[in-house]
Every structure is written in C-alpha cells, then in structure tokens.
Design a protein around this motif. Sequence first.
Motif, mmCIF file in Angstrom:
data_model
loop_
_atom_site.group_PDB
_atom_site.id
_atom_site.type_symbol
_atom_site.label_atom_id
_atom_site.label_comp_id
_atom_site.label_asym_id
_atom_site.label_seq_id
_atom_site.Cartn_x
_atom_site.Cartn_y
_atom_site.Cartn_z
ATOM 1 N N TYR A 56 0.804 -1.221 0.000
ATOM 2 C CA TYR A 56 0.000 0.000 0.000
ATOM 3 C C TYR A 56 0.839 1.274 0.000
ATOM 4 O O TYR A 56 0.273 2.371 -0.119
ATOM 5 C CB TYR A 56 -0.972 -0.020 1.179
ATOM 6 N N HIS A 60 -2.632 1.194 -4.677
ATOM 7 C CA HIS A 60 -3.713 0.623 -3.881
ATOM 8 C C HIS A 60 -3.962 1.498 -2.652
ATOM 9 O O HIS A 60 -3.076 2.223 -2.184
ATOM 10 C CB HIS A 60 -3.375 -0.806 -3.434
ATOM 11 N N ARG A 84 -7.614 1.195 2.604
ATOM 12 C CA ARG A 84 -8.992 0.933 3.015
ATOM 13 C C ARG A 84 -9.537 -0.351 2.393
ATOM 14 O O ARG A 84 -10.577 -0.859 2.820
ATOM 15 C CB ARG A 84 -9.874 2.125 2.646
ATOM 16 N N GLU A 85 -8.826 -0.890 1.375
ATOM 17 C CA GLU A 85 -9.231 -2.181 0.813
ATOM 18 C C GLU A 85 -9.213 -3.274 1.878
ATOM 19 O O GLU A 85 -9.960 -4.249 1.787
ATOM 20 C CB GLU A 85 -8.303 -2.562 -0.347
ATOM 21 N N MET A 101 -10.363 -3.114 4.715
ATOM 22 C CA MET A 101 -11.590 -3.053 5.503
ATOM 23 C C MET A 101 -12.760 -3.717 4.786
ATOM 24 O O MET A 101 -13.890 -3.706 5.294
ATOM 25 C CB MET A 101 -11.937 -1.585 5.790
ATOM 26 N N SER A 102 -12.517 -4.307 3.629
ATOM 27 C CA SER A 102 -13.586 -4.928 2.859
ATOM 28 C C SER A 102 -14.252 -6.051 3.651
ATOM 29 O O SER A 102 -13.596 -6.797 4.388
ATOM 30 C CB SER A 102 -13.033 -5.472 1.540
ATOM 31 N N ALA A 103 -15.578 -6.166 3.467
ATOM 32 C CA ALA A 103 -16.333 -7.199 4.192
ATOM 33 C C ALA A 103 -15.938 -8.602 3.770
ATOM 34 O O ALA A 103 -16.107 -9.559 4.537
ATOM 35 C CB ALA A 103 -17.831 -6.983 3.966
ATOM 36 N N SER A 104 -15.419 -8.754 2.541
ATOM 37 C CA SER A 104 -15.019 -10.091 2.075
ATOM 38 C C SER A 104 -13.757 -10.604 2.759
ATOM 39 O O SER A 104 -13.496 -11.805 2.754
ATOM 40 C CB SER A 104 -14.815 -10.072 0.561
ATOM 41 N N LEU A 105 -12.994 -9.710 3.349
ATOM 42 C CA LEU A 105 -11.756 -10.115 4.035
ATOM 43 C C LEU A 105 -12.078 -10.337 5.511
ATOM 44 O O LEU A 105 -11.637 -9.596 6.386
ATOM 45 C CB LEU A 105 -10.676 -9.047 3.853
ATOM 46 N N ASN A 106 -12.839 -11.380 5.755
ATOM 47 C CA ASN A 106 -13.325 -11.625 7.112
ATOM 48 C C ASN A 106 -12.592 -12.746 7.832
ATOM 49 O O ASN A 106 -12.992 -13.160 8.913
ATOM 50 C CB ASN A 106 -14.826 -11.935 7.086
ATOM 51 N N HIS A 108 -5.322 -12.201 -0.141
ATOM 52 C CA HIS A 108 -5.477 -10.869 -0.737
ATOM 53 C C HIS A 108 -4.133 -10.157 -0.837
ATOM 54 O O HIS A 108 -3.784 -9.607 -1.898
ATOM 55 C CB HIS A 108 -6.458 -10.052 0.112
#
Length: 676
Positions: free
Chosen positions: A336, A348, A351-352, A354-359, A367
């Motif tokens: 980053y 990049h 804040r990527e 913080m994506s919901a898919s990275l749980n 990622h």
Amino acid sequence: MKREGRLSGFLYGATCLLFGAFSILLASKTLPGASMGEIDPLSAVIAIASFAVSLWFGRHAARSLQIQESNLTEAATRLSDAVLQLELPQRDLLIGGSARRIDIIFRCRREAGIEASNHAAYCRLEGIFEFFEETESKRLVITGDPGAGKTVTALTLLLGLLARRTEGQPVPVRFSMSSWDTHQPLVDWLVSRLERDYRVRRRTAQALVATRRVMPILDGLDEMDADGTAPGRRRAAQALRQLNLYQDANGHAPLILTCRSAHYNAVVGSHLRLEHAAHLQALKVTSRHASTYITRRSTNPGRWTQVLRHITESPLSPLARSLTNPWRLNLAASIYEHRDPVTSAYVHNPRELMSASLNTQEAIRDHLLGLFLPIAATQHWKRSTVYSPDHVHVWLATLAAYLEHNSTGNRRIGDRSLSSTDITLHELWPLGGYRTPRFLHAVLSLITWISLNVVMASLSLEFDTVEALSYIAMNLFGVCLIIMIYRDYWPTPRDFDLRQLRSHRARLKVALLMALGSLCMAFGMHVLGTPGLGVEVSVPIGSAIGLISGLMIHRREVGVEPRDPIRADHIFGLSAGLLLGVSFGVPSSLVVSPPSLGISAGLALGFCLGVQLATAGVRYFMLLLSTRRRSGRWLPWRLGRFLDWACRAGLLRTAGAAYQFRHRELQDWFAEHSSP
C-alpha cells in the motif's frame, strides 16, 4: 592416521605394480616379433620402474599440496567477507527495503543450567546482540510463529557478530537446515555446505569446522519434517541429538537455532531440547507497535487512519490479528506504499483491507499475496516486457510445487534428501523427473561417443588386429562411462583455478602431471600401435590432460552467486574440450592428409570431450529440456537469470549457493495456486 596413510601408500604402490605388470603383458602381446636388439629387457624394467616412481612422486606432490593448509586466520577472514557480502542484502530484502524495522519483542524463556548477567523477562530486537553476548554458553534458540521474524533476528545477530568480530573469533555462518540429512554427521554436513555455498576448499573447510572457527546459525529446524511425520522418524529430533554433541574445548560449542514455536514445543514435549541454550520466543506485534511502524514508514500516514483505528479498537478482529504478524505487516506496508513508476500515484488504498469479504486471516493472506506478485513483477519496469506477471506466477508455482512435493514425501535420491526450501541450480534436475534428465544426459553422451568413434576412424587408413582391439576397449570404456553418467545422481560442478599457479608447489604438481600425461599417452600409442599418430600427437594431448587435471577443482575459495557453479562448469567443459581438441587437431594436421581433416577431427574431438567433462552443466541443460511448456512443469530457458530477477523483485532470496522463497508462506501460497 598413520595406519590410514600406510594403507593408502600400500594400495597406491600395488596399483603401480599392477600397472607395470599389465604394461609388460600388453607389450609382450603386441610386439611378438621383437628381437633382443630391438627391446632391452633391463631397460624396459628400468623404464617401467621409473614410470611407477614418477606416479608415486606425482601422487605425493599433489597430496602435499592438498594437505598444505592455508592460513586459517586468512581463510576465516575471507569467509567473513563472503558471508557479509551475501547476507547484508538478504537482511535488507527481508525488512522490505525500508530503513524502518519492526520492533520485535521476545520473551526470555530461561532454561535450566543457563546463566546470563541480564535476567530481564523481555528483550527487544535492538538489544538482541547484547543479550547473546551476556549468555555464557553462547547457544541460543529463537522461536516464534510463522512470519514472526526469526530469520530477520538471526540475520541481525549474524551481522552484529560480524561487525564486532576480531581475529581468532568464529565466523557466524547461516545454514538452511532443510537440506541436512541427519544420517550425515553435523561436522561433515557443515563442511559440505561451506564447500557448496562459499566455495571453500574441503580441507580448509574441515580445518575451520574442526577448530570451531565457524559458528553455525541453523535456520529452520521446523522445515526438516513435514506435518504429521511420526515422532520416531523426525529429522528434527535427530538433529537436536547431534547438536547436543557438538562441543568445543570449553564444552558445548556456540550456535544459534531458529524454529517455529509449535514444532520446537512438540520436540521438547518428547523430553528433547537444545542443551545449555538460552531461549527467546518472538511475540506478536502489538497494535500500538504496528501503528508506530506504519506511521513512521508511510509518506502519507493519513491514508492509514481507518486501518490503524480499526486494529486499535478491535484487537481481536481478523485484520488486527493478521497485522500482528511482522511478515504480513511488512507485506501490507510494501503493497500500500507502492507507487506507479510513471504517475507516482499510489496503486492501492489501505482501506481495501476493511472490505467485508476479508473476514478471515486466510482471506487477508491471499489478498495480500495476490496483490504483491503483480507489484513485484512490474516494479522493475525495464523487465516487465520480458517477465509478465502470469509467467512469473506459473514459473514460481512450478518451483513451489516441487519443493512442496519434497516436503510432504521426504524424498531421497541417492544419498541425499531433497530439500523442501532450497533451489540449487546444479541440484534441481529431479524437478524434470527421476529418470528423464539422466536418460537424456546418457543419450547425449552416447551420441558424442559415437561421434568420437567416427572422428578416430577418419584418421585411420587401415585396421589391424591391435587397433581393432583398441577400438573395442575404447568403446567398452565409453559404455561404462555412459552407465556411470546415468547412475551419477549428483554431478559436481568443476572449474579451473589458475591462482594456484602462484605457488611453486602447485607449478611443480602441474608440471609433473603434464610430464606424466605425456609419458602415458606416448606409451599407450606405442603399445596400441596407432598408425601415423606418434610422439607428435601423444605429447601435446598428454600434456593437455595433465594441465587440465592439475588445474581442475570442484570448488573455489570465494563466496559466489548461485548461478556461478553452473557457469563455471560450462566454461570448464568448453575450455577443457577446446584445449584437448587443439592439442590433438593441430599435431594431427601435420601427419594426416589433407591437413584440414586433422583440424576438423580435433574440433570434433574437443566438442565431444567437452560434453563429457561438463557433467553438471549438461545435466542442468537436460532439466531445462525436460521442463518445456507441454511438460506440465514449465520453466524459462534462462532460469538462472529469472531467479536473479525474482530476488531483486523481492520474491526470492539467496542462501549460500541456493535460492529460497522470501518466506515459507509465500512458497506455500504458490504451491496452492498453480495458475494465475
């Protein structure tokens, strides 16, 4: 030692006598019509005895040169310089090319029988050298979770020890433990690694290890065994037993060992540990330290505000847990903070994360690694048109899958266990298959040997009984040579060492070998009765053989790059073949007609013999031939250049004469993701 020397001398003397007896028998068979005036029996006996004596003194001249040890202090200094030159860039690579380092904290786990003047419960990376110096035994175990910074800590200690090293103190050298077959004694393995990784002569390496002028820094005890290995078959346990027996005059010899905490605790659970060693366990990075590191490293800390607030307020979240790992924290900062080389804009946004898919932590890992490869593949923009990210992915996945297969199967070929971490070019041929590279190597040797027969036949105008027998014997030797090439699992790279000609003893040895080679060739051609080829050919080619034998070595006493052994072997084969070809072709052109036939025969002979001599280089070429796109194990033709580029890109690192993935997690990720 005396007994071994007497036995060696007896065997060598017996060999000389057998050779002499064979020569007399062969001469009596090939010269049946000779009369007393043509051959003087007394002179023949004296000549054969002189020949045996020359062999004896030639052998002892060579042996005296080998036994002569270079000054160990100078050898240790050269080794120290080579280690520094190799390991300093590796430390910089592992910390991400930034001057900012993550502040790793260690818990000092006191072991029975270990005393240190500093009894603090915790230790920082910046104070690791002082802690080690205060440890009386100078034996240390560094443990931690995957990515906790164990290798960085070991390198920090190594560089600190080198910076403060004085004459007579041991040289810290890092060794990758995954390549150690524990059936081999520790001392022998250290010697072999010094030979392979730093090109130290075997006798010098033996002296350095025997006098404990080398301090082993053993990296990766956990990489010796695959997960699920039965306790009784764990190489790690056998390694610890040998390390506990590694002693010097004061008791247990100094060394440093790194291992994952879970693996070391499992071994300790079986009532086995590294005795008389202090123990440092790397702790996870706290949210406060992670925030401090990112803030100091970033040129625009405001971009990280949401991420830093999240890991501070939710320390148990998957993102916070991921960034408490030094490896992933450094990886995230590198990704980053990366800018486009043309526009200088950030590629990049943090804040990527913080994506919901990275749980989950696994999702965050995939990622980060998925973003890291394209950045690494394009940051050297001059090479971007040569190595596309997709090609880089496929090639590294091929290498990672091979290493993973070695790890899970505990594979052995010949007398060696295949490494699960090291990519050594002249030992990588099993990637092309257990038999395919060796079979192709043997086929090429067969083709060159047939060509050699054609060359030799072109110089003979007629075949008598003796010459026919000589060709049969030569081809029987060729068959044996081809079988040996196929069964030689680990060809050793060779090289010329012209520096030894500075020594009077070395020059004497080379002169003796050249004279001996000339005598042998002249005697052989006379006995075999080769028509038209006498002293004019036998003396030059015999001298060339002696010169090659005198200057040929298997290692050089300098730390070099991983590609150098293959380069040296190629140069050796070409140079030796050219020398033999010229020494045969030029004299042959003077005794055969037309002269161009002799020159052509010499060049063809040189090529054939060069292929036979460059065994490690040819085996490497057969590996490349076996790993074409349709083979399912695709690698680039210029594999060495690609691996060097991958090191500069931060995907790989070097460890002695081997390449390694920058981190084991990166290797595992490529093994799991075979395609882009």
